[in-house]
Design a protein around this motif. Structure first.
Motif, mmCIF file in Angstrom:
data_model
loop_
_atom_site.group_PDB
_atom_site.id
_atom_site.type_symbol
_atom_site.label_atom_id
_atom_site.label_comp_id
_atom_site.label_asym_id
_atom_site.label_seq_id
_atom_site.Cartn_x
_atom_site.Cartn_y
_atom_site.Cartn_z
ATOM 1 N N ALA A 34 -36.999 18.581 -37.864
ATOM 2 C CA ALA A 34 -37.042 19.936 -38.428
ATOM 3 C C ALA A 34 -38.434 20.531 -38.240
ATOM 4 O O ALA A 34 -39.436 19.955 -38.681
ATOM 5 N N VAL A 35 -38.480 21.679 -37.570
ATOM 6 C CA VAL A 35 -39.754 22.358 -37.326
ATOM 7 C C VAL A 35 -40.315 22.871 -38.647
ATOM 8 O O VAL A 35 -39.592 23.411 -39.493
ATOM 9 N N LEU A 36 -41.601 22.710 -38.841
ATOM 10 C CA LEU A 36 -42.239 23.133 -40.086
ATOM 11 C C LEU A 36 -42.377 24.652 -40.120
ATOM 12 O O LEU A 36 -42.632 25.281 -39.097
ATOM 13 N N PRO A 37 -42.216 25.250 -41.298
ATOM 14 C CA PRO A 37 -42.287 26.709 -41.395
ATOM 15 C C PRO A 37 -43.712 27.227 -41.228
ATOM 16 O O PRO A 37 -44.678 26.472 -41.341
ATOM 17 N N GLU A 38 -43.808 28.514 -40.978
ATOM 18 C CA GLU A 38 -45.109 29.178 -40.892
ATOM 19 C C GLU A 38 -45.828 29.052 -42.233
ATOM 20 O O GLU A 38 -45.210 29.147 -43.290
ATOM 21 N N PRO A 39 -47.135 28.812 -42.223
ATOM 22 C CA PRO A 39 -47.849 28.665 -43.495
ATOM 23 C C PRO A 39 -47.787 29.936 -44.331
ATOM 24 O O PRO A 39 -47.823 31.054 -43.796
ATOM 25 N N ASP A 40 -47.684 29.760 -45.631
ATOM 26 C CA ASP A 40 -47.629 30.903 -46.545
ATOM 27 C C ASP A 40 -48.988 31.603 -46.567
ATOM 28 O O ASP A 40 -50.021 30.968 -46.789
ATOM 29 N N HIS A 41 -48.981 32.902 -46.311
ATOM 30 C CA HIS A 41 -50.237 33.652 -46.363
ATOM 31 C C HIS A 41 -50.052 34.976 -47.110
ATOM 32 O O HIS A 41 -50.779 35.942 -46.881
ATOM 33 N N SER A 42 -49.067 34.979 -48.027
ATOM 34 C CA SER A 42 -48.831 36.182 -48.824
ATOM 35 C C SER A 42 -49.005 35.931 -50.322
ATOM 36 O O SER A 42 -49.404 36.824 -51.071
ATOM 37 N N GLY B 234 -47.026 26.103 -30.185
ATOM 38 C CA GLY B 234 -47.241 25.627 -31.547
ATOM 39 C C GLY B 234 -48.513 26.193 -32.148
ATOM 40 O O GLY B 234 -49.169 27.053 -31.556
ATOM 41 N N ARG B 235 -48.838 25.689 -33.321
ATOM 42 C CA ARG B 235 -50.024 26.145 -34.046
ATOM 43 C C ARG B 235 -51.127 25.092 -33.941
ATOM 44 O O ARG B 235 -50.883 23.908 -34.184
ATOM 45 N N ALA C 139 -62.240 24.818 -33.696
ATOM 46 C CA ALA C 139 -63.035 25.471 -34.736
ATOM 47 C C ALA C 139 -62.168 25.779 -35.949
ATOM 48 O O ALA C 139 -60.946 25.961 -35.837
ATOM 49 N N GLU C 140 -62.802 25.868 -37.114
ATOM 50 C CA GLU C 140 -62.072 26.118 -38.357
ATOM 51 C C GLU C 140 -61.316 27.440 -38.300
ATOM 52 O O GLU C 140 -60.192 27.536 -38.798
ATOM 53 N N GLU C 141 -61.917 28.462 -37.678
ATOM 54 C CA GLU C 141 -61.258 29.767 -37.609
ATOM 55 C C GLU C 141 -60.058 29.767 -36.659
ATOM 56 O O GLU C 141 -59.273 30.726 -36.657
ATOM 57 N N ASP C 142 -59.898 28.717 -35.858
ATOM 58 C CA ASP C 142 -58.760 28.630 -34.941
ATOM 59 C C ASP C 142 -57.565 27.889 -35.535
ATOM 60 O O ASP C 142 -56.536 27.743 -34.858
ATOM 61 N N LYS C 143 -57.701 27.420 -36.768
ATOM 62 C CA LYS C 143 -56.579 26.743 -37.416
ATOM 63 C C LYS C 143 -55.397 27.702 -37.536
ATOM 64 O O LYS C 143 -55.566 28.855 -37.924
ATOM 65 N N PHE C 144 -54.215 27.259 -37.165
ATOM 66 C CA PHE C 144 -52.958 27.998 -37.171
ATOM 67 C C PHE C 144 -52.825 28.975 -36.005
ATOM 68 O O PHE C 144 -51.812 29.673 -35.902
ATOM 69 N N ARG C 145 -53.804 29.034 -35.120
ATOM 70 C CA ARG C 145 -53.668 29.943 -33.979
ATOM 71 C C ARG C 145 -52.606 29.397 -33.022
ATOM 72 O O ARG C 145 -52.492 28.193 -32.794
ATOM 73 N N THR C 146 -51.827 30.289 -32.429
ATOM 74 C CA THR C 146 -50.744 29.884 -31.529
ATOM 75 C C THR C 146 -51.311 29.471 -30.173
ATOM 76 O O THR C 146 -52.113 30.197 -29.576
ATOM 77 N N ILE D 258 -51.166 19.790 -32.185
ATOM 78 C CA ILE D 258 -50.314 20.981 -32.170
ATOM 79 C C ILE D 258 -49.173 20.782 -33.161
ATOM 80 O O ILE D 258 -48.503 19.745 -33.135
ATOM 81 N N GLN D 259 -48.967 21.756 -34.012
ATOM 82 C CA GLN D 259 -47.812 21.761 -34.913
ATOM 83 C C GLN D 259 -46.719 22.575 -34.220
ATOM 84 O O GLN D 259 -46.807 23.787 -34.101
ATOM 85 N N LEU D 260 -45.700 21.877 -33.742
ATOM 86 C CA LEU D 260 -44.712 22.480 -32.849
ATOM 87 C C LEU D 260 -43.965 23.649 -33.493
ATOM 88 O O LEU D 260 -43.549 23.576 -34.651
ATOM 89 N N VAL D 261 -43.786 24.700 -32.706
ATOM 90 C CA VAL D 261 -42.962 25.848 -33.098
ATOM 91 C C VAL D 261 -41.689 25.883 -32.255
ATOM 92 O O VAL D 261 -40.585 26.006 -32.776
ATOM 93 N N ARG D 262 -41.848 25.735 -30.932
ATOM 94 C CA ARG D 262 -40.664 25.712 -30.051
ATOM 95 C C ARG D 262 -41.003 25.009 -28.746
ATOM 96 O O ARG D 262 -42.181 24.876 -28.381
ATOM 97 N N THR D 263 -39.957 24.559 -28.076
ATOM 98 C CA THR D 263 -40.094 23.836 -26.812
ATOM 99 C C THR D 263 -39.294 24.555 -25.732
ATOM 100 O O THR D 263 -38.237 25.118 -25.999
ATOM 101 N N SER D 264 -39.802 24.527 -24.514
ATOM 102 C CA SER D 264 -39.104 25.123 -23.373
ATOM 103 C C SER D 264 -39.061 24.107 -22.229
ATOM 104 O O SER D 264 -40.112 23.566 -21.851
ATOM 105 N N PRO D 265 -37.868 23.816 -21.696
ATOM 106 C CA PRO D 265 -36.561 24.326 -22.127
ATOM 107 C C PRO D 265 -36.168 23.744 -23.482
ATOM 108 O O PRO D 265 -36.687 22.709 -23.890
ATOM 109 N N GLU D 266 -35.258 24.436 -24.160
ATOM 110 C CA GLU D 266 -34.840 23.989 -25.477
ATOM 111 C C GLU D 266 -34.168 22.620 -25.379
ATOM 112 O O GLU D 266 -33.304 22.404 -24.543
#
Length: 266
Positions: free
Chosen positions: A207-215, A147-148, A67-74, A192-200
């Motif tokens: 290069a992992v993409l930064p968190e989207p700007d929301h400020s 990820g997001r 759903a559109e409202e779930d975009k960027f949800r972890t 999924i837009q990766l944030v981290r992997t386990s195990p590392e």
């Protein structure tokens, strides 16, 4: 005294002002709506980022888009990377938002045999854009990813043209429906837009993409106020010009009516 307002020059100037006023008011509201949209977007992104983390299968499924409202949800997922169907996405900027390179997209095979596309991050482009670039290998074996959640990219939403005839394993858009034609297993909608992997993972990784700007709210509110100030300046400027013209005409008329003074002979 104000009959000059009926002259061709002043009629055109007045009509121009009457056209500019509603136009600039409309432009001001257009910028205001863009400001409101940006604020609403920031609030939606912040809400998604702050929402509780859930398994990816709660937000998407086979033939089902998030759903559109779930975009960027972890979200979380566990599985094994399928490097045989890995692709790179052309003409994407890195974390510095300036350097052009590729996104690396690798299917993650889940326990039920289905898969979800994972954007593992960004790599620089090689000089030879016709060959598949050197891509850091993902971790082997079963991994957990965080990820997001992202919806499928489309030309309509992104403005990116889906160019045909690209080199092998290179694409323009991250789209599960298009990739499903190449991957020999069902794909969940979105990616999924990766944030981290386990195990590392060991060694170099994309290069992992930064968190989207929301400020940031951008300059749209300032532009709206600017357009409205311009709107107010039009009638004020028109009145100033009319009064100046009337004053100059009165002075010219007074000069014409003043009799010439003849000097008396000595």
């Amino acid at each position: 005294m104000y009959r000059f307002l009926l002259s061709r020059q002043w009629v055109i100037l007045t009509l121009l002002g009457l056209v500019l006023i509603p136009t600039m008011i409309k432009l001001g509201f257009w910028q205001l709506h863009r400001h409101e949209s940006r604020v609403a977007r920031n609030e939606a992104v912040a809400a998604s980022l702050a929402a509780p983390t859930v398994p990816v299968t709660e937000l998407t499924g086979k033939g089902r888009e998030p759903a559109e409202e779930d975009k960027f949800r972890t979200v979380t997922a566990r599985g094994t990377y399928d490097t045989a169907h890995e692709v790179v996405v052309r003409h994407r900027t890195g974390p510095d938002r300036d350097t052009i390179g590729y996104f690396v997209v690798t299917p993650l095979v889940l326990d039920d045999g289905s898969a979800i596309l994972v954007n593992r991050g960004w790599i620089r482009a090689d000089r030879d854009l016709t060959a598949f670039p050197e891509v850091p290998a993902p971790p082997k074996g079963r991994v957990g990813v965080v990820g997001r959640m992202m919806p499928d990219e489309t030309t309509e939403a992104s403005g990116i043209k889906d160019t045909k005839g690209l080199p092998d394993r290179q694409v323009m858009l991250i789209n599960s429906h298009k990739q499903a034609k190449e991957v020999d297993r069902p794909l969940l909608g979105g990616f999924i837009q990766l944030v981290r992997t386990s195990p590392e993972p060991a060694g170099k990784q994309p290069a992992v993409l930064p968190e989207p700007d929301h400020s940031s709210i951008g300059p749209h509110m300032a532009y709206a106020v600017q357009w409205w100030l311009f709107t107010a300046a039009v009638p004020v400027g028109w009145v100033v010009l009319v009064r100046r013209e009337a004053k100059e005409r009165r002075a010219a008329a007074a000069g014409a009516e003043q009799p010439d003074v003849v000097a008396e002979p000595v």
